[in-house]
Design a protein around this motif. Structure first.
Motif, short mmCIF file in Angstrom:
data_model
loop_
_atom_site.label_atom_id
_atom_site.label_comp_id
_atom_site.label_asym_id
_atom_site.label_seq_id
_atom_site.Cartn_x
_atom_site.Cartn_y
_atom_site.Cartn_z
N MET A 1 66.40 36.92 34.95
CA MET A 1 65.20 37.26 35.70
C MET A 1 64.11 37.65 34.72
SD MET A 1 64.70 39.91 38.89
CE MET A 1 66.15 39.26 39.68
N ALA A 2 62.91 37.15 34.96
CA ALA A 2 61.78 37.42 34.09
C ALA A 2 60.64 38.01 34.91
CB ALA A 2 61.31 36.14 33.42
N ARG A 3 59.76 38.72 34.23
CA ARG A 3 58.59 39.30 34.90
C ARG A 3 57.35 38.53 34.45
NH1 ARG A 3 58.20 45.29 34.02
NH2 ARG A 3 59.72 45.25 35.70
N VAL A 4 56.60 38.09 35.44
CA VAL A 4 55.32 37.43 35.18
C VAL A 4 54.24 38.33 35.77
CG1 VAL A 4 53.91 35.40 35.62
CG2 VAL A 4 56.36 35.15 35.22
N VAL A 5 53.18 38.54 35.00
CA VAL A 5 52.10 39.43 35.41
C VAL A 5 50.86 38.60 35.73
CG1 VAL A 5 50.58 41.30 34.66
CG2 VAL A 5 53.00 41.31 34.01
N VAL A 6 50.25 38.92 36.86
CA VAL A 6 48.97 38.33 37.25
C VAL A 6 47.96 39.48 37.27
CG1 VAL A 6 47.68 37.06 39.00
CG2 VAL A 6 50.12 36.56 38.64
N ASP A 7 46.97 39.41 36.39
CA ASP A 7 45.89 40.39 36.36
C ASP A 7 44.66 39.77 37.03
OD1 ASP A 7 47.06 42.61 34.94
OD2 ASP A 7 47.02 41.35 33.15
N VAL A 8 44.10 40.49 37.98
CA VAL A 8 42.93 40.01 38.73
C VAL A 8 41.78 40.99 38.49
CG1 VAL A 8 42.04 39.43 41.02
CG2 VAL A 8 44.47 39.05 40.51
N MET A 9 40.65 40.45 38.07
CA MET A 9 39.46 41.27 37.79
C MET A 9 38.25 40.63 38.45
SD MET A 9 40.40 43.81 35.82
CE MET A 9 38.84 44.39 35.23
N LEU A 10 37.31 41.49 38.85
CA LEU A 10 36.04 40.96 39.33
C LEU A 10 35.36 40.18 38.21
CD1 LEU A 10 34.63 44.04 41.26
CD2 LEU A 10 35.37 41.88 42.26
N LYS A 11 34.68 39.11 38.57
CA LYS A 11 33.93 38.35 37.57
C LYS A 11 32.85 39.26 36.98
CE LYS A 11 34.79 33.82 39.48
NZ LYS A 11 34.25 32.55 39.97
N PRO A 12 32.47 39.04 35.73
CA PRO A 12 31.51 39.93 35.07
C PRO A 12 30.18 40.07 35.81
CG PRO A 12 32.49 38.44 33.47
CD PRO A 12 32.96 38.00 34.83
N GLU A 13 29.76 39.03 36.50
CA GLU A 13 28.47 39.09 37.19
C GLU A 13 28.53 39.78 38.56
OE1 GLU A 13 30.26 34.97 37.98
OE2 GLU A 13 30.09 36.30 36.27
N ILE A 14 29.73 40.17 39.00
CA ILE A 14 29.92 40.84 40.28
C ILE A 14 29.85 42.35 40.08
CG2 ILE A 14 31.48 41.18 42.23
CD1 ILE A 14 30.29 38.35 42.06
N LEU A 15 29.05 43.03 40.88
CA LEU A 15 28.92 44.48 40.83
C LEU A 15 30.28 45.12 41.14
CD1 LEU A 15 26.94 46.88 40.63
CD2 LEU A 15 26.68 46.71 43.11
N ASP A 16 30.63 46.15 40.37
CA ASP A 16 31.91 46.86 40.54
C ASP A 16 31.62 48.33 40.84
OD1 ASP A 16 34.43 47.94 40.41
OD2 ASP A 16 34.87 47.26 38.39
N PRO A 17 31.35 48.67 42.11
CA PRO A 17 31.00 50.06 42.42
C PRO A 17 32.11 51.05 42.13
CG PRO A 17 31.15 48.74 44.43
CD PRO A 17 31.30 47.81 43.28
N GLN A 18 33.36 50.66 42.31
CA GLN A 18 34.46 51.59 42.00
C GLN A 18 34.53 51.85 40.50
OE1 GLN A 18 38.26 50.42 43.57
NE2 GLN A 18 39.21 52.36 43.04
N GLY A 19 34.39 50.82 39.69
CA GLY A 19 34.36 51.01 38.25
C GLY A 19 33.19 51.86 37.80
N GLN A 20 32.02 51.65 38.43
CA GLN A 20 30.85 52.45 38.08
C GLN A 20 31.05 53.92 38.45
OE1 GLN A 20 27.73 50.36 40.15
NE2 GLN A 20 27.19 49.17 38.33
#
Length: 87
Positions: A1-20
């Motif tokens: 069994m192996a672990r595969v990771v999927v990282d999902v991030m907002l595109k740079p041009e999209i406002l990120d109010p939670q990050g701000q």
């Protein structure tokens, strides 16, 4: 069994109010020197059998159609080498 990771991030041009909000709170909490924060999602998938190119392609399709909203999010797919080494 192996672990595969999927990282999902907002595109740079999209406002990120939670990050701000996190970025603005950091100095008040004593964490100086952080100039930007982006919030994202991480999915860890336990895969039965070997993780070959075909398995990674299937997981890429899964991420593209189900895990990420590709209009506003980018994603990466990779095998978790640390989890593999621990076995």
């Amino acid at each position: 069994m192996a672990r595969v990771v999927v990282d999902v991030m907002l595109k740079p041009e999209i406002l990120d109010p939670q990050g701000q909000a996190v970025q603005r709170a950091l100095p008040r909490l004593g964490f100086d020197g952080i100039s930007d924060v982006r919030q994202g999602k991480r999915f860890e998938l336990e895969v039965d059998g070997p993780v070959d190119e075909a398995a990674l392609a299937r997981i890429h399709d899964l991420a593209e159609s189900f895990l990420a909203n590709t209009v506003i999010e980018d994603f990466t797919v990779h095998v978790d080498e640390v989890a593999e080494a621990a076995k």
